[in-house]
Design an enzyme around this catalytic site. Structure first.
Site, PDB file in Angstrom:
ATOM      1  N   GLU A 165      -2.923  -3.223  13.099  1.00 54.72           N
ATOM      2  CA  GLU A 165      -4.132  -2.706  12.464  1.00 54.72           C
ATOM      3  C   GLU A 165      -5.242  -3.742  12.549  1.00 54.72           C
ATOM      4  OE1 GLU A 165      -2.549  -1.728   8.448  1.00 54.72           O
ATOM      5  OE2 GLU A 165      -0.679  -1.856   9.548  1.00 54.72           O
ATOM      6  N   HIS A 194      -4.895   0.606   0.997  1.00 58.91           N
ATOM      7  CA  HIS A 194      -5.418   1.625   1.915  1.00 58.91           C
ATOM      8  C   HIS A 194      -6.331   2.659   1.259  1.00 58.91           C
ATOM      9  CE1 HIS A 194      -3.008  -0.226   4.890  1.00 58.91           C
ATOM     10  NE2 HIS A 194      -1.898   0.445   4.749  1.00 58.91           N
ATOM     11  N   HIS A 211      -4.297   3.516  11.566  1.00 60.99           N
ATOM     12  CA  HIS A 211      -2.956   3.103  11.152  1.00 60.99           C
ATOM     13  C   HIS A 211      -1.856   3.736  12.006  1.00 60.99           C
ATOM     14  CE1 HIS A 211       0.235   1.772   8.487  1.00 60.99           C
ATOM     15  NE2 HIS A 211      -0.634   1.187   7.697  1.00 60.99           N
TER      16      HIS A 211
HETATM   17  C1  BGC Z   1       0.984  -2.423   5.134  1.00 56.09           C
HETATM   18  C2  BGC Z   1       2.399  -2.246   4.634  1.00 56.09           C
HETATM   19  C3  BGC Z   1       2.500  -0.881   4.076  1.00 56.09           C
HETATM   20  C4  BGC Z   1       2.170   0.117   5.134  1.00 56.09           C
HETATM   21  C5  BGC Z   1       2.172   1.487   4.561  1.00 56.09           C
HETATM   22  C6  BGC Z   1       0.733  -1.411   6.183  1.00 56.09           C
HETATM   23  O1  BGC Z   1      -0.571  -1.514   6.624  1.00 56.09           O
HETATM   24  O2  BGC Z   1       0.777  -3.705   5.608  1.00 56.09           O
HETATM   25  O3  BGC Z   1       2.717  -3.188   3.656  1.00 56.09           O
HETATM   26  O4  BGC Z   1       3.756  -0.622   3.547  1.00 56.09           O
HETATM   27  O5  BGC Z   1       0.901  -0.134   5.654  1.00 56.09           O
HETATM   28  O6  BGC Z   1       2.439   2.368   5.510  1.00 56.09           O
END
Ligand code: BGC
Length: 393
Positions: A358, A147, A221
């Site tokens: 997402e 991310h 998210h």
């Molecule tokens: C991921 C997860 C991660 C989470 C974090 C998601 O987009 O796929 O693996 O732990 O985000 O908040």
């Protein structure tokens, strides 16, 4: 002249009338969430939400449509802080997980509601090669990059401009990420417009340009619980995803590179199925994810703005549809929530009390030739749209 007994009497009546008025006002305020639908065109208001440790002020914008749906957005991370939608009886609840204060967002948010970038999801070992040059990004998720790194778009302050139309209200957010920020090449000029329409949709239009060749993968998210945030787990939500294939992962949740069929696996959601029905299966992929944490290869392949997923919560009757022009959709069943975070309405968030859908390009695309490209070059424009559409059954 009235006698003193008469004056006392009138005074007592006046006090009684005033008390009744105060009680009536208090009752109407308490009933406000269900009274939201009453009248008024779309509106947008701004308030201060908090101050960052460096003194920067963060605002919260409240968008309201003609049918009473309200969406709150922070200038910190472009976070969807609250989404209030009605159930089938017209009762409003906030269906997205979040916090009621800035400090919790800064210190402990697992990406609640944020704009995620520059590269949403994982890049293996934080490394990728572009035009013969290798870049090393932060490894902030075990051996991998997740991310956007240590200070991704979720932790940046976005500039906000309200946008008003007769049947919608919006907020345009912009952020310019300097060349080399989080070790990504190129100055990336980013714009995300959130639009709340009168038919209870949140439309997200993303745009980015770069000064040098780079990679980009933006998403939102938001975690959802259509029963209302803080109101238990999401295992009873019925999910349908329009995908026949997915990208299986290794132990560190990096795609192996295969594009595998979902048919016959407990990850197949082509038919509406409760999230909890198969979540404890022994399937190796589910065990690796600790539940669902997988990228679905959408049947639309990102060629059209089409329906990617539909979620129905049977008790409230609330429905969420995710519509996107992206080729992939990460379904994350909130496996890492562990009951320690206290959410917006003061309740703790247990494991799997929120899910995320997402829209995105596939994880680790820069290291997989067979995945759709995430490269952006100077002169090209990155554009993508995703819609969260709310309704009831
Ligand atoms: C991921 C997860 C991660 C989470 C974090 C998601 O987009 O796929 O693996 O732990 O985000 O908040």
């Amino acid at each position: 002249m009235p006698s003193s007994a008469l004056i006392r009497n009138r005074l007592a009546t006046a006090i009684r009338v005033a008390l009744v008025a105060v009680v009536a006002l208090a009752m109407s305020l308490a009933a406000a969430p269900t009274a939201q639908a009453a009248g008024g065109g779309p509106s947008i208001t701004k308030k201060q939400f908090g101050t960052l440790p460096n003194g920067q002020k963060i605002d919260i914008y409240t968008l309201r449509n003609s049918s009473g749906m309200r969406v709150k957005i922070l200038t910190y991370g472009g976070i969807l802080q609250s989404i209030e939608v009605p159930d089938s009886g017209g009762r409003f609840a906030n269906v997205t997980l979040g916090f009621d204060n800035l400090s919790d967002y800064v210190k402990k948010s697992p990406y609640f509601g944020c704009i995620t970038g520059r590269y949403a999801n994982r890049v293996a070992k934080g490394r990728f090669t572009l035009d013969g040059k290798t870049y090393q990004l932060a490894t902030n998720d075990g051996p991998n990059h997740l991310h956007g790194g240590t200070k991704g778009f979720d932790k940046r302050v976005w500039e906000a401009h309200p946008v008003k139309r007769h049947d919608s209200v919006g907020l345009m957010l912009t952020y310019t990420s300097p060349n080399g920020e989080e070790s990504y090449p190129g100055t990336l000029r980013t714009k995300v417009v959130y639009t709340l329409t009168d038919d209870n949709r949140i439309r997200m239009d993303y745009r980015a340009t770069t000064s040098r060749p780079t990679i980009v993968n933006l998403t939102n998210h938001a975690y959802f619980n259509l029963r209302g945030e803080g109101n238990g787990r999401i295992l009873g939500h019925e999910l349908q995803i329009n995908a026949s294939r997915y990208t299986p992962v290794d132990k560190t949740l990096i795609p192996t590179g295969k594009i595998a069929r979902l048919g016959g696996t407990p990850l197949d959601f082509r038919e509406p199925t409760a999230i909890g029905d198969r979540i404890n299966s022994e399937n190796q992929q589910i065990v690796r994810g600790g539940g669902y944490d997988h990228n679905y290869v959408l049947d639309s392949r990102g060629r059209v703005l089409g329906l990617a997923a539909r979620v129905v919560e049977p008790d409230s009757g609330r429905v969420l549809e995710v519509i996107t022009d992206q080729p992939g959709l990460q379904f994350y069943s909130g496996n890492f929530l562990d009951g320690t975070l206290r959410g917006t309405s003061g309740h703790l968030y247990p494991k799997r009390s929120g899910f995320a859908l997402e829209s995105q390009h596939f994880p680790d695309s820069p290291n997989h030739e067979n995945f759709p490209s995430t490269v952006l070059r100077p002169g090209d424009v990155y554009r993508t749209t995703t819609i969260y559409a709310f309704s009831t059954v």
